[in-house]
Design an enzyme around this catalytic site. Sequence first.
Site, PDB file in Angstrom:
ATOM      1  N   GLY A  65      47.281  37.286  44.412  1.00  0.00           N
ATOM      2  CA  GLY A  65      47.306  38.717  44.211  1.00  0.00           C
ATOM      3  C   GLY A  65      45.752  39.085  44.373  1.00  0.00           C
ATOM      4  O   GLY A  65      45.111  38.589  43.800  1.00  0.00           O
ATOM      5  N   CYS A  66      45.624  40.360  45.190  1.00  0.00           N
ATOM      6  CA  CYS A  66      44.069  40.632  45.295  1.00  0.00           C
ATOM      7  C   CYS A  66      43.387  40.978  44.240  1.00  0.00           C
ATOM      8  O   CYS A  66      42.277  40.512  43.906  1.00  0.00           O
ATOM      9  CB  CYS A  66      44.129  42.000  46.293  1.00  0.00           C
ATOM     10  SG  CYS A  66      45.162  43.246  45.757  1.00  0.00           S
ATOM     11  N   ASN A  67      43.841  41.719  43.160  1.00  0.00           N
ATOM     12  CA  ASN A  67      43.161  42.226  41.977  1.00  0.00           C
ATOM     13  C   ASN A  67      42.946  40.867  41.088  1.00  0.00           C
ATOM     14  O   ASN A  67      42.070  40.439  40.516  1.00  0.00           O
ATOM     15  CB  ASN A  67      43.969  42.841  41.305  1.00  0.00           C
ATOM     16  CG  ASN A  67      44.033  44.299  41.830  1.00  0.00           C
ATOM     17  OD1 ASN A  67      43.056  44.909  42.164  1.00  0.00           O
ATOM     18  ND2 ASN A  67      45.233  44.913  41.758  1.00  0.00           N
ATOM     19  N   THR A  79      40.239  38.383  42.627  1.00  0.00           N
ATOM     20  CA  THR A  79      38.914  39.026  42.296  1.00  0.00           C
ATOM     21  C   THR A  79      38.439  38.757  41.056  1.00  0.00           C
ATOM     22  O   THR A  79      37.311  38.527  40.541  1.00  0.00           O
ATOM     23  CB  THR A  79      39.095  40.468  42.608  1.00  0.00           C
ATOM     24  OG1 THR A  79      39.505  40.793  43.910  1.00  0.00           O
ATOM     25  CG2 THR A  79      37.634  41.103  42.665  1.00  0.00           C
TER      26      THR A  79
END
Length: 369
Positions: free
Chosen positions: A170-172, A175
């Site tokens: 998942g991108c969040n 990060t």
Amino acid sequence: MGYSVAVAGASGYAGGELLRLLAGHPEFDIRTVTGHSSAGRPLIESQPHLRSLAGLTLQETVPDVLDGHDVVFFALPHGASGALTDELRNVRLAVDCGADHRLADPSDWAAFYGGEHHEAWTYGVPELLVARGADPGGADPRPAEGVGAGDLPGKQREALVGASRIAAPGCNASTVALSLAPGIAAGVIEAGDLVSVLAVGPSGAGRAAKTHLLGAELMGTANPYAVGGGHRHIPEIRQALRGAGARGEPTISFTPVLVPMSRGILATSTARIAAGIDPARVREAWERAYADEPFVHLLPEGVFPRTADALGANTCLMGLAVDEAAGRVVVVAALDNLAKGTAGAAIQSANIALGLPEATGLPVDGVAP
């Protein structure tokens, strides 16, 4: 010519970014693209920026169409890829950019997603620190008995070598995990009382029409959502930090805010500095973790990234400060949610799995202005 590739969900934002990057990859030959309601239509109608792929037509997203390729990338909503991947019989490598194969704990899936839980695949964040003594082959590499947060960590890329099934992040989640894992692994920050506030572009929510994602609803405003522990990437972050060697269960207050930029994430994450740690030495943990990484860059002291600096690139840029008065470290990370946050991570992981140079086909230069 190279590996035959199919992309499922090619009409969406993540699928389009996969195709943009794959189109320039010298070892991947895009043979098949699939969509849902757009099946039978030319790809160029959904992705008019992909001129080099104008000859492709979207097909139905069904196992018979996808099976038989060397590599299949899935860019589908959560709950949609698991049933399809179960039916694959003749695919060397499958990479899921959705959530269906990220979480090892069925209770996490039930609490944050619901529906059928599918097995966890090898997690596709190569730079993620993994505590020595953990089993990095699964999506939830927990430290072995007696392995502490201060032990020299490995990297998740070791688990990706030769993998046949990969769960892109998942991108969040990636990060935040990349922002905090170096401090967790080195034992210089505490795993409790983690706080992350993210400015995110709406492309991370997919291409389906939704009222709150309309331009008229987004322009000129910032909109918090999933406030109070409800965001689906929270268990993925905790899972990654456990694998990095967290002592005790990580706890994180995670607040995303939609802002009027089409793509990008700016994550500001803070954590308490561990007892007895000299604040002057905290930065060293991040310097050691990412000194030799081609796609995760710690910026010079006092310099912090903008989302614009990572636009279109497979890079995660970080700035770090120590707030001695508060006893906390502050990490500001920027990346393109569709590039390094999703499609880039998927292709980078696929390169490793197939024995290709890790950086093949992946840009480090962004687009400006």
